[in-house]
Motif scaffolding. Sequence first.
Motif, PDB file in Angstrom:
ATOM      1  N   ASN A  72      23.005   2.113 -17.817  1.00  0.00           N
ATOM      2  CA  ASN A  72      23.360   0.697 -17.639  1.00  0.00           C
ATOM      3  C   ASN A  72      23.430   0.008 -18.996  1.00  0.00           C
ATOM      4  N   PRO A  73      24.177  -1.077 -19.094  1.00  0.00           N
ATOM      5  CA  PRO A  73      24.243  -1.815 -20.362  1.00  0.00           C
ATOM      6  C   PRO A  73      22.851  -2.301 -20.784  1.00  0.00           C
ATOM      7  N   THR A  74      22.624  -2.333 -22.072  1.00  0.00           N
ATOM      8  CA  THR A  74      21.342  -2.781 -22.599  1.00  0.00           C
ATOM      9  C   THR A  74      21.321  -4.307 -22.621  1.00  0.00           C
ATOM     10  N   PRO A  75      20.270  -4.921 -22.046  1.00  0.00           N
ATOM     11  CA  PRO A  75      20.181  -6.388 -22.043  1.00  0.00           C
ATOM     12  C   PRO A  75      20.175  -6.957 -23.460  1.00  0.00           C
ATOM     13  N   SER A  76      20.700  -8.159 -23.609  1.00  0.00           N
ATOM     14  CA  SER A  76      20.825  -8.771 -24.932  1.00  0.00           C
ATOM     15  C   SER A  76      19.472  -8.993 -25.596  1.00  0.00           C
ATOM     16  N   VAL A  77      18.418  -9.267 -24.812  1.00  0.00           N
ATOM     17  CA  VAL A  77      17.099  -9.488 -25.407  1.00  0.00           C
ATOM     18  C   VAL A  77      16.619  -8.228 -26.142  1.00  0.00           C
ATOM     19  N   ILE A  78      17.006  -7.067 -25.652  1.00  0.00           N
ATOM     20  CA  ILE A  78      16.624  -5.814 -26.309  1.00  0.00           C
ATOM     21  C   ILE A  78      17.541  -5.542 -27.499  1.00  0.00           C
ATOM     22  N   GLN A 116       6.028  -0.959 -21.998  1.00  0.00           N
ATOM     23  CA  GLN A 116       5.533  -0.288 -23.190  1.00  0.00           C
ATOM     24  C   GLN A 116       6.572  -0.430 -24.294  1.00  0.00           C
ATOM     25  N   VAL A 117       6.117  -0.901 -25.439  1.00  0.00           N
ATOM     26  CA  VAL A 117       6.994  -1.045 -26.593  1.00  0.00           C
ATOM     27  C   VAL A 117       6.443  -0.136 -27.682  1.00  0.00           C
ATOM     28  N   PHE A 118       7.269   0.806 -28.123  1.00  0.00           N
ATOM     29  CA  PHE A 118       6.870   1.737 -29.174  1.00  0.00           C
ATOM     30  C   PHE A 118       7.531   1.298 -30.471  1.00  0.00           C
ATOM     31  N   TRP A 119       6.698   1.021 -31.477  1.00  0.00           N
ATOM     32  CA  TRP A 119       7.226   0.567 -32.761  1.00  0.00           C
ATOM     33  C   TRP A 119       6.401   1.133 -33.893  1.00  0.00           C
ATOM     34  N   SER A 159       5.476 -10.570 -34.060  1.00  0.00           N
ATOM     35  CA  SER A 159       5.745 -11.680 -33.137  1.00  0.00           C
ATOM     36  C   SER A 159       6.862 -11.335 -32.163  1.00  0.00           C
ATOM     37  N   GLU A 160       7.895 -10.644 -32.642  1.00  0.00           N
ATOM     38  CA  GLU A 160       8.985 -10.217 -31.749  1.00  0.00           C
ATOM     39  C   GLU A 160       8.480  -9.242 -30.696  1.00  0.00           C
ATOM     40  N   VAL A 161       7.628  -8.309 -31.120  1.00  0.00           N
ATOM     41  CA  VAL A 161       7.082  -7.323 -30.179  1.00  0.00           C
ATOM     42  C   VAL A 161       6.248  -8.037 -29.117  1.00  0.00           C
ATOM     43  N   GLU A 162       5.381  -8.946 -29.540  1.00  0.00           N
ATOM     44  CA  GLU A 162       4.539  -9.671 -28.584  1.00  0.00           C
ATOM     45  C   GLU A 162       5.397 -10.495 -27.627  1.00  0.00           C
ATOM     46  N   LYS A 163       6.392 -11.176 -28.149  1.00  0.00           N
ATOM     47  CA  LYS A 163       7.276 -11.991 -27.303  1.00  0.00           C
ATOM     48  C   LYS A 163       8.027 -11.116 -26.300  1.00  0.00           C
ATOM     49  N   LEU A 164       8.492  -9.969 -26.761  1.00  0.00           N
ATOM     50  CA  LEU A 164       9.205  -9.044 -25.876  1.00  0.00           C
ATOM     51  C   LEU A 164       8.297  -8.590 -24.739  1.00  0.00           C
ATOM     52  N   SER A 190       7.403 -11.938 -22.401  1.00  0.00           N
ATOM     53  CA  SER A 190       8.416 -12.594 -21.567  1.00  0.00           C
ATOM     54  C   SER A 190       9.792 -11.964 -21.642  1.00  0.00           C
ATOM     55  N   GLY A 191      10.067 -11.284 -22.740  1.00  0.00           N
ATOM     56  CA  GLY A 191      11.414 -10.761 -22.929  1.00  0.00           C
ATOM     57  C   GLY A 191      11.841  -9.738 -21.908  1.00  0.00           C
ATOM     58  N   ILE A 192      10.909  -8.920 -21.470  1.00  0.00           N
ATOM     59  CA  ILE A 192      11.265  -7.888 -20.497  1.00  0.00           C
ATOM     60  C   ILE A 192      11.665  -8.524 -19.176  1.00  0.00           C
ATOM     61  N   GLU A 193      10.952  -9.570 -18.773  1.00  0.00           N
ATOM     62  CA  GLU A 193      11.328 -10.250 -17.536  1.00  0.00           C
ATOM     63  C   GLU A 193      12.722 -10.851 -17.675  1.00  0.00           C
ATOM     64  N   ASP A 194      13.010 -11.407 -18.866  1.00  0.00           N
ATOM     65  CA  ASP A 194      14.353 -11.934 -19.119  1.00  0.00           C
ATOM     66  C   ASP A 194      15.393 -10.819 -19.000  1.00  0.00           C
TER      67      ASP A 194
END
Length: 159
Positions: free
Chosen positions: A101-107, A125-128, A138-143, A146-150
């Motif tokens: 599927n297309p990757t959401p813009s937030v990702i 789970q975010v691997f970085w 801050s981007e990782v925490e935001k993702l 809330s970002g995943i729900e978006d």
Amino acid sequence: HTETLKLVYIIIFIIVAAVLGPLLSVLPSKHQRAVASFRDRARQAGILVQLREPKNIPARLQRASDESLVCYSQRIKPAMRGAEPELWVRSRAGWESRSGNPTPSVIMKVTEHVEVIVVSGEDVQVFWDERGGDAAYSEVEKLIKSGIEDAFSEGREGI
């Protein structure tokens, strides 16, 4: 007499250097202090930090780098539980999903220090690589927060 005094100062300097050298080498580097800060902030935000690599990545989704990654994760909200699991990998070609599927813009907008994102029916789970400073953290925490729900709401709208 001054030659002896110089020799004494040199010997004292060598002794002090021999004592302080090992002590200074034990001090954490700037990067190690930053990583400790990220992990403390994550714990305070309710994010679990695990020293593990992502598993079950399909062979066709080759990661962009061979950097060692750390997993920051959090249980998703009850309203999101049971959502279709998905995995996104930053490959050499860009972001790709397991489902195709297309990757959401937030990702698509997330820092280049994030390489794998996994959403199961229970958690995100975010691997970085824990690089990129405070802005990347801050981007990782935001993702995670809330970002995943978006991303999921964006994906559902397109269906």
